[in-house]
Design a protein around this motif. Structure first.
Motif, PDB file in Angstrom:
ATOM      1  N   ILE A 143       0.850  -1.180   0.000  1.00 22.93           N
ATOM      2  CA  ILE A 143       0.000   0.000   0.000  1.00 22.93           C
ATOM      3  C   ILE A 143       0.891   1.237   0.000  1.00 22.93           C
ATOM      4  O   ILE A 143       1.745   1.376   0.880  1.00 22.93           O
ATOM      5  CB  ILE A 143      -0.921   0.024   1.236  1.00 22.93           C
ATOM      6  N   TRP A 147      -1.458   6.604   0.799  1.00 27.04           N
ATOM      7  CA  TRP A 147      -2.802   6.028   0.850  1.00 27.04           C
ATOM      8  C   TRP A 147      -3.171   5.589   2.260  1.00 27.04           C
ATOM      9  O   TRP A 147      -4.350   5.394   2.563  1.00 27.04           O
ATOM     10  CB  TRP A 147      -2.898   4.823  -0.085  1.00 27.04           C
ATOM     11  N   ARG A 148      -2.189   5.391   3.114  1.00 27.95           N
ATOM     12  CA  ARG A 148      -2.434   4.874   4.469  1.00 27.95           C
ATOM     13  C   ARG A 148      -2.917   6.004   5.387  1.00 27.95           C
ATOM     14  O   ARG A 148      -2.154   6.557   6.168  1.00 27.95           O
ATOM     15  CB  ARG A 148      -1.164   4.257   5.047  1.00 27.95           C
ATOM     16  N   VAL A 158      -2.410  -4.569  -1.076  1.00 24.13           N
ATOM     17  CA  VAL A 158      -3.121  -3.420  -1.626  1.00 24.13           C
ATOM     18  C   VAL A 158      -4.477  -3.842  -2.197  1.00 24.13           C
ATOM     19  O   VAL A 158      -5.447  -3.071  -2.131  1.00 24.13           O
ATOM     20  CB  VAL A 158      -2.260  -2.710  -2.697  1.00 24.13           C
ATOM     21  N   TRP A 161      -6.752  -4.108   0.671  1.00 24.08           N
ATOM     22  CA  TRP A 161      -6.972  -2.764   1.199  1.00 24.08           C
ATOM     23  C   TRP A 161      -8.016  -2.028   0.373  1.00 24.08           C
ATOM     24  O   TRP A 161      -8.863  -1.313   0.928  1.00 24.08           O
ATOM     25  CB  TRP A 161      -5.656  -1.985   1.196  1.00 24.08           C
TER      26      TRP A 161
END
Length: 329
Positions: A143, A147-148, A158, A161
């Motif tokens: 990821i 984006w986290r 990912v 996620w």
């Protein structure tokens, strides 16, 4: 248990990366020695582009299909009359508005990055430091750091996620009034708990410092109770780890996890409740266990007090590392 799952995930990811590297090496080798080989057929639609670009394009199309539509992220226009009826100045209403805005911005960031990579893979856009970092990260199943924006296990791929993000966005869209909510699906559950506390304090003219949280696990088949005042809510999809929920109390089990029924969260003044709670089974004793954001157990939300049989030593629950998790991955 958590460390074992984390190690297994890392090993599988390393194996997948090694296999992909071998495939790329074999493909490039066969392409140079055999005219019209399979390596050229993979990127026939985009001549002159590397094999990884054609492969990444296929993956990006799948990821775009996982993402919710824009109206799901921003909220439908049908929600506006209901939102106008709510107190927009309440801490809880502002918290939910921030949740939706943050989800909308995150989905927009993901879509923009995937659109950029699509152009790069097709040769319509030159590589940049940002796109190179995206390619390196995504091809490894990781990821991207930017984006986290909410807590997930460090080993989460990912693809999983993106599935999780889509579920959270849809849940936020349908959560008109936060009286019954998927607590583990919030981007910022700590902020939500603070907002419910402030809302309950305002509704009852209480001091925030003098309030405590009361937790009651509801019956699986019983009707949903009426909430006594604003700031109280029902949390869904919680789980117990290293324990089970039987006959209204904790129970020893060999199972790793056990899904909990809906859980009622009520803020009240300290010292106004009775211990043990009248709703607890007779002979139960209170046990305080941690509630974690997810099954990785790296971020604590708060401790909760649940009933346990008096015949089981309190130390047994701590030795077993019994805990509540908001979300299982």
């Amino acid at each position: 248990m958590t460390r074992g799952e984390s190690m297994l995930t890392r090993l599988l990811r390393m194996q997948r990366v090694d296999e992909e590297d071998d495939d790329h090496s074999n493909t490039s080798g066969s392409g140079s020695s055999e005219a019209g080989g399979s390596g050229q057929s993979d990127s026939a639609s985009f001549p002159g582009r590397p094999v990884w670009a054609a492969s990444l394009l296929v993956t990006i199309d799948k990821w775009n299909a996982l993402l919710p539509q824009d109206e799901l992220a921003s909220g439908s226009k049908k929600e506006e009359p209901q939102q106008q009826d709510q107190d927009s100045n309440s801490p809880l209403a502002r918290c939910m508005a921030r949740e939706r805005d943050d989800a909308k911005r995150l989905v927009a960031t993901v879509r923009a990055d995937l659109a950029l990579l699509t152009q790069v893979c097709k040769g319509e856009q030159k590589q940049s430091n940002h796109s190179r970092e995206l390619v390196t990260t995504l091809t490894k199943g990781l990821i991207p750091r930017h984006w986290r924006r909410y807590t997930v296990p460090s080993t989460l791929s990912v693809s999983l996620w993106l599935v999780d993000l889509a579920q959270r966005v849809v849940a936020l869209r349908t959560a008109q009034t936060p009286t019954s909510i998927w607590l583990g699906g919030l981007l910022h559950p700590h902020a939500f708990m603070t907002a419910t506390r402030q809302t309950a304090a305002r509704a009852n003219s209480w001091s925030v410092e003098r309030m405590e949280l009361h937790v009651q696990v509801l019956s699986r088949d019983g009707p949903a109770p009426e909430l006594p005042y604003p700031g109280c809510f029902i949390a869904k999809s919680l789980s117990l780890e290293a324990a089970a929920w039987r006959d209204g109390q904790l129970a020893l089990t060999d199972q790793l996890t056990d899904p909990l029924p809906d859980v009622l969260f009520v803020w009240r003044l300290s010292g106004t409740g009775t211990t043990p709670d009248p709703a607890w089974p007779q002979g139960s004793v209170p046990v305080s266990i941690p509630a974690y954001i997810n099954s990785e157990r790296k971020e604590l939300l708060l401790p909760v007090t649940l009933p346990a049989p008096a015949t089981t030593a309190t130390a047994a629950w701590y030795q077993r590392a019994t805990a509540v998790t908001l979300q299982q991955f």
